[in-house]
Every structure is written in C-alpha cells, then in structure tokens.
Design a protein around this motif. Structure first.
Motif, mmCIF file in Angstrom:
data_model
loop_
_atom_site.group_PDB
_atom_site.id
_atom_site.type_symbol
_atom_site.label_atom_id
_atom_site.label_comp_id
_atom_site.label_asym_id
_atom_site.label_seq_id
_atom_site.Cartn_x
_atom_site.Cartn_y
_atom_site.Cartn_z
ATOM 1 N N MET A 2 17.866 29.265 9.863
ATOM 2 C CA MET A 2 17.847 30.663 9.249
ATOM 3 C C MET A 2 18.785 31.467 10.009
ATOM 4 N N GLN A 61 12.378 40.499 3.046
ATOM 5 C CA GLN A 61 11.304 39.768 3.027
ATOM 6 C C GLN A 61 11.615 38.867 1.992
ATOM 7 N N SER A 62 12.343 39.146 1.034
ATOM 8 C CA SER A 62 12.641 38.009 -0.307
ATOM 9 C C SER A 62 13.917 37.266 -0.078
ATOM 10 N N GLU A 63 14.623 37.528 1.051
ATOM 11 C CA GLU A 63 15.783 36.505 1.211
ATOM 12 C C GLU A 63 15.245 35.558 2.188
ATOM 13 N N ALA A 64 15.006 34.409 1.756
ATOM 14 C CA ALA A 64 14.395 33.267 2.781
ATOM 15 C C ALA A 64 15.502 32.749 3.824
ATOM 16 N N ASP A 65 16.702 32.936 3.558
ATOM 17 C CA ASP A 65 17.642 32.428 4.590
ATOM 18 C C ASP A 65 18.117 33.293 5.670
ATOM 19 N N TRP A 66 17.392 34.545 5.867
ATOM 20 C CA TRP A 66 17.648 35.259 6.672
ATOM 21 C C TRP A 66 16.456 35.963 7.550
ATOM 22 N N THR A 67 16.547 36.016 8.839
ATOM 23 C CA THR A 67 15.555 36.557 9.820
ATOM 24 C C THR A 67 15.931 37.935 10.320
#
Length: 223
Positions: A1, A36-42
């Motif tokens: 992430m 919230q819809s971008e799985a690769d990012w925290t």
C-alpha cells in the motif's frame, strides 16, 4: 500500500480567505472519499490545525508516494516578500523551497493559486517526480452547500479527477486536462441551462481543466 498525504487547513485571518479554505477543505474531503475506492492507496489526512509545517514533517517521516495540497498558495514576484509557498493552518509556509525535498520521488497535486508558477519548478528541481498545479488565481467563490443535486456527482468527480489519475500513474498533461475538461464542460452545460446560472461554478470548473503538469527535463509528458 502507498501513502497519499491530503493536506487542508481551514483557518484564516480574514473572512474571504477563510471562505476559500472552507471550499478547498471540501475538496480534500472529496479526495479522501475518492481514495476509499483506490485499493493501492492509504490516505494520510492532515486537516485543520494539523495542517502545519511541523505536522507535515511528522507525517512524511514514514514516507509518502503522493500528496494533495488544498490550500492558499503564495506567489511572490518580489523575493523580499518571502518565498513561494503553500500555507498552513497557522498562516505560515507549510511547504516551500526549504522543505519541498521531503517529497523527492513522490508526486504533488497543489489545488492552490499560482502553485505551478512558483513552487512547482522548485519542487521539480528538488527531485519531486511530478508537480500538478495551476497558473493564476483559482476562483473559489462557490459554496459546497449550494451545489445543486443534479450536478453534484459530476462536480465531485471533477474536483478529484486530476488526483485520481495521478494516483493511477498518469503522467500526461494532455490526458489530465482532457479528463477534467470533459467533466468541466458537463458542469458548464448544466449551469447554462438554468434560468439563474451561477458563473462561479463554471469558472472554477474550467480552471481545473487547465492543470499544468511539471516534470523533470529528462521526462517528457506523453499525450
């Protein structure tokens, strides 16, 4: 992430600047929702009183891959007035030539007045991967609370369009502008069909479609 810093102060000394920060703070909220819809990012939010230079220094200690600044930008033609900077919640420079190198290797999107003219080139010189910003003043005279429901989804998509594409690896100014322009034109068309069209929404939408992407000299922006 990968970590994405979202920086948005909300305090200002005068009513006009405070109102502008309320709107850019709203853009930061839309950015956090989008992530919230971008799985690769925290997301790493630095909002309100946390959005200061010391807060920024603490937040980047563990490393970030990108950053979005929804702030007032300071662009000074006269060096005696201070360096080009993005301002924090305390009204002091949060990001300027002296600390922008903490983002070396990362990308920055600055939703701030004149950031592409002043701080952008300094950031690239300091090793930032790319810097997306705007030339001239951004006209944030609209109010999120007055955003009409029929155009709300499109406008929300517009204010996060450039950040979303940068997070997905887009490094073409043409592509960033094209995506934002499509949404901005939709916003303009809708408002122009209304009997009492508020031009402030249209002006801001079209400004977002003119994003400037700065890259290192050895890295050309592709179409």
């Amino acid at each position: 992430m990968k970590s994405l810093l979202v920086f948005a102060p909300s305090r200002a000394d005068d009513e006009h600047r405070r109102g502008a920060l309320e709107r850019t703070r709203w853009i930061a909220e839309q950015t956090l929702t989008m992530l919230q819809s971008e799985a690769d990012w925290t997301p790493v939010p630095l909002l309100d009183t946390a959005a200061t230079r010391p807060g920024l220094a603490n937040a980047v200690e563990s490393g970030v891959a990108g950053a979005v600044f929804c702030v007032h930008g300071r662009r000074n033609q006269n060096p005696t007035l201070g360096d080009d900077a993005l301002l924090g919640d305390d009204g002091e420079p949060a990001l300027d030539r002296d600390n922008v190198a903490v983002f070396a290797g990362a990308w920055i999107h600055a939703v701030a007045c004149r950031a592409a003219e002043g701080l952008g080139p300094l950031a690239i010189h300091a090793g930032v991967e790319c810097f997306a910003g705007y030339r001239g003043a951004l006209l944030v005279e609209w109010s999120p609370s007055e955003l009409p429901d029929p155009i709300r989804e499109v406008f929300c998509r517009l204010v996060v369009s450039t950040t979303r594409l940068l997070a997905r690896g887009e490094r073409s100014e043409v592509a960033l502008c094209r995506a934002a322009q499509t949404l901005a034109d939709n916003v303009e068309s809708w408002f122009l069909e209304q009997p009492d069209a508020d031009s402030s929404w249209i002006l801001f939408a079209q400004q977002l479609a003119r994003v400037c992407l700065l890259l290192p000299a050895n890295q050309a922006s592709t179409g």
